[in-house]
Design an enzyme around this catalytic site. Structure first.
Site, short mmCIF file in Angstrom:
data_model
loop_
_atom_site.label_atom_id
_atom_site.label_comp_id
_atom_site.label_asym_id
_atom_site.label_seq_id
_atom_site.Cartn_x
_atom_site.Cartn_y
_atom_site.Cartn_z
N HIS A 98 -18.58 35.11 18.76
CA HIS A 98 -19.16 33.79 19.06
C HIS A 98 -20.43 33.99 19.86
O HIS A 98 -20.61 34.99 20.55
CB HIS A 98 -18.18 32.93 19.87
CG HIS A 98 -17.18 32.21 19.01
ND1 HIS A 98 -17.46 31.03 18.36
CD2 HIS A 98 -15.90 32.49 18.72
CE1 HIS A 98 -16.40 30.62 17.69
NE2 HIS A 98 -15.43 31.50 17.89
N HIS A 118 -11.13 30.26 20.32
CA HIS A 118 -10.46 31.28 21.13
C HIS A 118 -10.57 30.96 22.63
O HIS A 118 -9.58 31.07 23.37
CB HIS A 118 -11.07 32.66 20.85
CG HIS A 118 -10.80 33.18 19.48
ND1 HIS A 118 -11.36 32.64 18.34
CD2 HIS A 118 -10.03 34.22 19.06
CE1 HIS A 118 -10.95 33.30 17.28
NE2 HIS A 118 -10.14 34.29 17.68
N ASP A 154 -21.29 28.94 22.66
CA ASP A 154 -19.98 28.47 22.17
C ASP A 154 -18.92 28.58 23.26
O ASP A 154 -18.08 27.68 23.43
CB ASP A 154 -19.54 29.30 20.96
CG ASP A 154 -20.52 29.21 19.81
OD1 ASP A 154 -21.37 28.31 19.84
OD2 ASP A 154 -20.43 30.04 18.89
#
Length: 426
Positions: free
Chosen positions: A347, A301, A351
């Site tokens: 996340h 994302h 990350d």
């Protein structure tokens, strides 16, 4: 009677001299030697006329040979400056020159040569025509479309995208059980509660940024080059992500995210079904297709959000106020999308940090190489050429002649009246 014969003889002799003069005026070449200055034993200089003379020398010299000899010895002393004033501007005779061959006993060293005359003589021929060397025009455009390379880059991106989904399908069965292993300690996740709806907000922002970015690049004048770069950079990001998520499997960061049940028998057919299921939803969970867990390092994302902003910032004009607002809008949307992702506990914070770093470094390294011709070669001083994908980069970017102008035009062949109004410089 004797006097009459003597008078007739003189008239005949003068007529012969006049005929010779007329023949010399008609038959002699245009450029001839007018004489040169030779020093005398007493230190003075005098002019010596050569045997072959042109019209001007014939008119300046007496008609009889006896007078010529007398004039040469007893005439007034001529200086070198007087000779230069009497002689016209003559080309410098060179070896093998046509006019130089008609002079007797005359060499190129006897002519006065000016530096400017030498420069003009190099670029002119014997007739006085100036020859200008005009460089040949480019046979190839500076920004070739190379559509088949763009298609090949798209195929490479699709391959790496499928590789990422395959890696996720394999990792899903290796994720530690959340009932046994809780989330890893994270500064943000431990201090901020989870909001499940925030993940949907983040993915809606991703959908808007990606679609608007793709539409904008379609109207770019060099759209095929831009799309080729997008495909190649995304290929690298997908490939790295497929490797990192497979080599290290982390526990689930969210305690509420719904994951599909795992399987003890991971067959190729099952992996293929999972890949097709993920592809149908483009890797998003907002449509209910992303139900497989384990894709943590690094955040996909965040990659999409950051990459959308980088593309808009690089390939759209910056000097217009409204477009600068658009740049800031994409930056704010990317930041909001990352914050929403963290609020949903989708996340770990590491990350997101790794995703931002990897995306920006690859994007900036690629465009630094693409915008500098001296970096498009293997060299011991070009440390960027040591990247493993540098040869692939040269294949796709070798014909691009510099930074891509921020210009737009109408992509369709109709209506044609829009093509003349479509270009806009950065």
């Amino acid at each position: 009677m004797h006097c009459f014969r003597w008078y007739i003889y003189k008239i005949t002799q003068k007529s012969d001299s006049f005929c010779k003069l007329f023949q010399k005026m008609v038959l002699e070449p245009k450029f001839v030697d007018y004489g040169s200055i030779h020093p005398t034993p007493d230190g003075h200089t005098h002019q010596v006329h050569h045997g072959v003379s042109g019209p001007r020398s014939a008119l300046l010299s007496p008609l009889d040979d006896e007078d010529v000899t007398a004039n040469a010895s007893a005439g007034p002393k001529m200086t070198q400056g007087d000779l230069y004033q009497r002689q016209p501007l003559l080309p410098n005779p060179k070896n093998g020159d046509h006019w130089a061959q008609h002079t007797h006993g005359t060499t190129g060293s006897e002519y006065y040569v000016d530096e400017e005359d030498e420069i003009m003589d190099k670029g002119s021929n014997r007739n006085g025509d100036i020859i200008i060397d005009i460089p040949a025009s480019r046979e190839e455009p500076r920004f070739p479309q190379e559509r088949w390379k763009t298609l090949l880059a798209f195929v490479i991106m699709c391959f790496n995208f499928i590789l990422t989904l395959t890696s996720l399908s394999l990792v899903h069965d290796k994720v530690p059980d959340r009932k046994v292993y809780g989330p890893l300690p994270d500064v943000f996740l431990l201090n901020v509660p989870a909001y499940d709806w925030a993940l949907d907000v983040s993915e809606y922002i991703i959908i808007f940024c990606v679609n608007s970015c793709m539409i904008t690049m379609i109207f770019h004048k060099h759209r095929f080059i831009v799309f080729r770069r997008i495909f190649l950079i995304m290929s690298l990001l997908y490939m790295y992500r497929a490797i990192t998520m497979y080599v290290t499997v982390l526990p689930l960061s969210s305690t509420t995210y719904v994951c599909s049940p795992t399987s003890n028998d991971t067959s190729p057919s099952l992996i293929m079904k999972r890949v097709l299921h993920l592809m149908s939803g483009f890797g998003l969970s907002v449509n209910g297709k992303h139900t497989y867990c384990g894709d943590f390092i690094y955040s996909g994302h965040t990659v999409v959000l950051v990459f959308s902003y980088l593309v808009i910032s690089e390939y759209t004009p910056k000097k217009f106020f409204l477009l600068r607002i658009v740049h800031w809008l994409y930056w704010i949307l990317g930041l909001i999308g990352v914050i929403m992702l963290q609020l949903s506990h989708g996340h770990y914070t590491v990350d997101v940090i790794i995703a931002y770093y990897v995306t920006t470094r690859i994007f900036w390294i690629y465009h630094t190489l693409a915008n500098n011709a001296n970096l498009k070669q293997f060299s011991s001083n070009n440390l960027l050429s040591r990247t493993w994908w540098f040869a692939l980069f040269l294949y796709f970017e070798g014909n691009v002649g510099g930074p891509i102008p921020r210009q737009f035009d109408w992509p369709l062949p109709w209506p044609r009246r829009w093509h003349s109004k479509g270009n806009r410089a950065s």
